[in-house]
Design a protein around this motif. Structure first.
Motif, PDB file in Angstrom:
ATOM      1  N   THR A   3       0.847  -1.189   0.000  1.00 23.23           N
ATOM      2  CA  THR A   3       0.000   0.000   0.000  1.00 23.23           C
ATOM      3  C   THR A   3       0.882   1.238   0.000  1.00 23.23           C
ATOM      4  O   THR A   3       1.860   1.322   0.725  1.00 23.23           O
ATOM      5  N   ARG A   4       0.532   2.218  -0.812  1.00 24.79           N
ATOM      6  CA  ARG A   4       1.313   3.445  -0.840  1.00 24.79           C
ATOM      7  C   ARG A   4       0.374   4.629  -0.726  1.00 24.79           C
ATOM      8  O   ARG A   4      -0.822   4.529  -1.006  1.00 24.79           O
ATOM      9  N   PRO A   5       0.909   5.774  -0.285  1.00 32.94           N
ATOM     10  CA  PRO A   5       0.042   6.936  -0.097  1.00 32.94           C
ATOM     11  C   PRO A   5      -0.650   7.325  -1.402  1.00 32.94           C
ATOM     12  O   PRO A   5      -0.122   7.125  -2.496  1.00 32.94           O
ATOM     13  N   ARG A   6      -1.861   7.869  -1.272  1.00 33.50           N
ATOM     14  CA  ARG A   6      -2.592   8.339  -2.444  1.00 33.50           C
ATOM     15  C   ARG A   6      -1.780   9.419  -3.141  1.00 33.50           C
ATOM     16  O   ARG A   6      -1.283  10.347  -2.512  1.00 33.50           O
ATOM     17  N   GLN A   7      -1.614   9.270  -4.448  1.00 35.85           N
ATOM     18  CA  GLN A   7      -0.872  10.260  -5.213  1.00 35.85           C
ATOM     19  C   GLN A   7      -1.678  10.694  -6.421  1.00 35.85           C
ATOM     20  O   GLN A   7      -2.527   9.957  -6.924  1.00 35.85           O
ATOM     21  N   LEU A   8      -1.401  11.898  -6.861  1.00 32.99           N
ATOM     22  CA  LEU A   8      -2.086  12.451  -8.015  1.00 32.99           C
ATOM     23  C   LEU A   8      -1.563  11.782  -9.278  1.00 32.99           C
ATOM     24  O   LEU A   8      -0.364  11.527  -9.415  1.00 32.99           O
ATOM     25  N   HIS A   9      -2.462  11.494 -10.218  1.00 33.00           N
ATOM     26  CA  HIS A   9      -2.090  10.879 -11.492  1.00 33.00           C
ATOM     27  C   HIS A   9      -2.255  11.893 -12.617  1.00 33.00           C
ATOM     28  O   HIS A   9      -3.193  12.705 -12.611  1.00 33.00           O
ATOM     29  N   LEU A  10      -1.352  11.835 -13.574  1.00 32.72           N
ATOM     30  CA  LEU A  10      -1.378  12.760 -14.699  1.00 32.72           C
ATOM     31  C   LEU A  10      -1.223  12.025 -16.016  1.00 32.72           C
ATOM     32  O   LEU A  10      -0.327  11.177 -16.173  1.00 32.72           O
ATOM     33  N   GLY A  11      -2.097  12.344 -16.956  1.00 25.71           N
ATOM     34  CA  GLY A  11      -1.960  11.890 -18.325  1.00 25.71           C
ATOM     35  C   GLY A  11      -2.001  13.089 -19.249  1.00 25.71           C
ATOM     36  O   GLY A  11      -2.485  14.168 -18.862  1.00 25.71           O
ATOM     37  N   VAL A  12      -1.499  12.916 -20.459  1.00 26.52           N
ATOM     38  CA  VAL A  12      -1.502  14.031 -21.402  1.00 26.52           C
ATOM     39  C   VAL A  12      -1.850  13.520 -22.795  1.00 26.52           C
ATOM     40  O   VAL A  12      -1.410  12.441 -23.202  1.00 26.52           O
ATOM     41  N   ALA A  13      -2.672  14.272 -23.507  1.00 33.02           N
ATOM     42  CA  ALA A  13      -3.038  13.938 -24.880  1.00 33.02           C
ATOM     43  C   ALA A  13      -1.978  14.493 -25.821  1.00 33.02           C
ATOM     44  O   ALA A  13      -1.646  15.680 -25.757  1.00 33.02           O
ATOM     45  N   ILE A  14      -1.420  13.627 -26.667  1.00 33.75           N
ATOM     46  CA  ILE A  14      -0.311  14.053 -27.535  1.00 33.75           C
ATOM     47  C   ILE A  14      -0.735  14.049 -29.005  1.00 33.75           C
ATOM     48  O   ILE A  14       0.072  13.768 -29.896  1.00 33.75           O
ATOM     49  N   ASP A  15      -1.972  14.412 -29.277  1.00 34.60           N
ATOM     50  CA  ASP A  15      -2.487  14.388 -30.638  1.00 34.60           C
ATOM     51  C   ASP A  15      -1.891  15.512 -31.486  1.00 34.60           C
ATOM     52  O   ASP A  15      -1.967  16.694 -31.121  1.00 34.60           O
ATOM     53  N   GLY A  16      -1.297  15.132 -32.598  1.00 32.20           N
ATOM     54  CA  GLY A  16      -0.849  16.086 -33.597  1.00 32.20           C
ATOM     55  C   GLY A  16       0.104  17.142 -33.076  1.00 32.20           C
ATOM     56  O   GLY A  16       1.064  16.857 -32.375  1.00 32.20           O
TER      57      GLY A  16
END
Length: 384
Positions: A3-16
């Motif tokens: 178990t690990r502390p809750r962390q923020l997740h990030l994704g990015v759209a790399i379209d064109g």
């Protein structure tokens, strides 16, 4: 898995070249690069330098604006082939393509996403989408347009059978026994015998079980049928929400629906989309936005926030939504690539790290690992 502390997740759209339709007309931009894999490789490598969880690549069979406008780029490369090219040039970042389940056979989805998972060593996911316009259907000519509820019922069946096909090979099915000449233990390959009103699939797959066992499923919950699919099958749920209160309500709705279906809501990650245009000063950002808007209108999505400004306020916005429990993370849509992605990686991510909200390095290598999700067992293991 620990178990690990809750962390923020990030994704990015790399379209064109970015999500503003006039991004290709900026000075210094080479529009011909959208026909090559190089910008996608470079964007993914940049996102990986910022330790982001994943990149997304959108897809559609229909040209933007039905191909009627000449001032917008109509070109789309195949997303699975493009991400298969990106995979060996990256090592940790997740790769999530959009795949149309209306006009793509689930057997092909299964083997193609499994292939990306193999060539990336466990970093693939996929986002099922449905075709809703007459133009989509005219491209294929095999069926008539259907109601949204029916399209998502078919998408749910596709997600189900794709997962079954991934399990149709047990993890130790490949034995490579040279003395006996047995490459595969046939007892560890399984018929899935899936039958629905949309399609029947016997199986097994022709591709071994992916390294992750089950690559992650991402669903954009923008309609009631899509939200139902997200609650039943998605690991990552993307939403559009005008503010933190609205985002929190959507997150709670998806989590409660998932729990009612017997799923662990803590294994369902809700991420809000935000359009982003950044500058070193507010004036710079707003002037750049105005120049783009003078060329073309930035397409809007209902309820998706649009941030134009500097890195620090964006960092505070992301942190506040996350700390309030409104979301588990964000999918960012840069107006200009790679300009806005550079500022996200070099200014926003460090701010989140200083606030102890975001990783400083990748602890693990697979996309499941990034979300703290255990590798699932095989539903057919031991069945003879």
């Amino acid at each position: 898995m620990t178990t690990r502390p809750r962390q923020l997740h990030l994704g990015v759209a790399i379209d064109g070249l970015g999500h503003h339709p006039a991004a290709w007309r900026r000075a210094g931009t080479d529009p011909s690069r959208v026909s090559t894999a190089e910008p996608f490789v470079a964007h993914a490598q940049l996102a990986e330098r910022g330790m982001l969880d994943f990149v997304t690549l959108d897809d559609s069979f229909v040209q933007s604006d039905r191909g009627e406008r000449t001032d917008r780029i109509p070109i789309r490369l195949d997303v699975l082939l493009t991400l298969a090219r990106v995979a060996p040039h990256t090592s940790s970042i997740g790769l999530i393509p959009t795949i149309d389940t209306t006009h793509t056979e689930p057997f092909n989805v299964s083997k193609n996403v499994a292939t990306v998972d193999w060539v990336s060593r466990g970093r693939a996911g996929w986002r099922p989408a449905v075709a809703t316009t007459d133009d989509d259907y005219l491209l294929f000519g095999r069926r008539q347009p259907a109601a949204l509820d029916e399209l998502y019922e078919e998408a749910a069946a596709a997600v189900d059978v794709v997962a079954r096909l991934w399990d149709s090979w047990e993890d130790d099915a490949i034995i490579r026994d040279k003395p006996t000449g047995r490459y595969v233990d046939r007892d560890k390959l399984h018929y899935v015998d899936f039958d629905s009103r949309f399609f029947s699939v016997r199986g097994p797959s022709i591709t071994p079980r992916p390294p992750q066992g089950q690559p992650l499923v991402m669903v954009h919950a923008d309609t009631p049928p899509a939200t139902a699919l997200a609650a039943s099958a998605a690991d990552i749920v993307s939403i559009d929400a005008a503010d933190a209160d609205a985002a929190g309500q959507k997150r709670e709705d998806v989590r409660s629906r998932a729990a009612a279906l017997g799923r662990n809501p803590d294994n369902v990650f809700v991420m809000a989309g935000i359009d982003v245009l950044l500058g070193s000063t507010d004036r710079e950002a707003n002037e750049d936005a105005a120049r783009l808007e003078a060329l073309d209108r930035w397409d809007t999505r209902p309820d998706r926030p649009r941030f134009i400004g500097t890195a620090d306020p964006l960092t505070e916005l992301l942190g506040s939504w996350f700390n309030e429990g409104a979301v588990d993370g964000f999918v960012l849509f840069p107006a200009r690539l790679p300009a806005d992605l550079h500022l996200l990686v070099d200014a926003v991510v460090p701010g989140l790290q200083r606030a102890d909200l975001f990783r400083r390095s990748y602890a693990d290598s697979t996309l499941r690992d990034h979300f703290g999700l255990a590798r699932p067992s095989n539903r057919y293991a031991g069945i003879r």
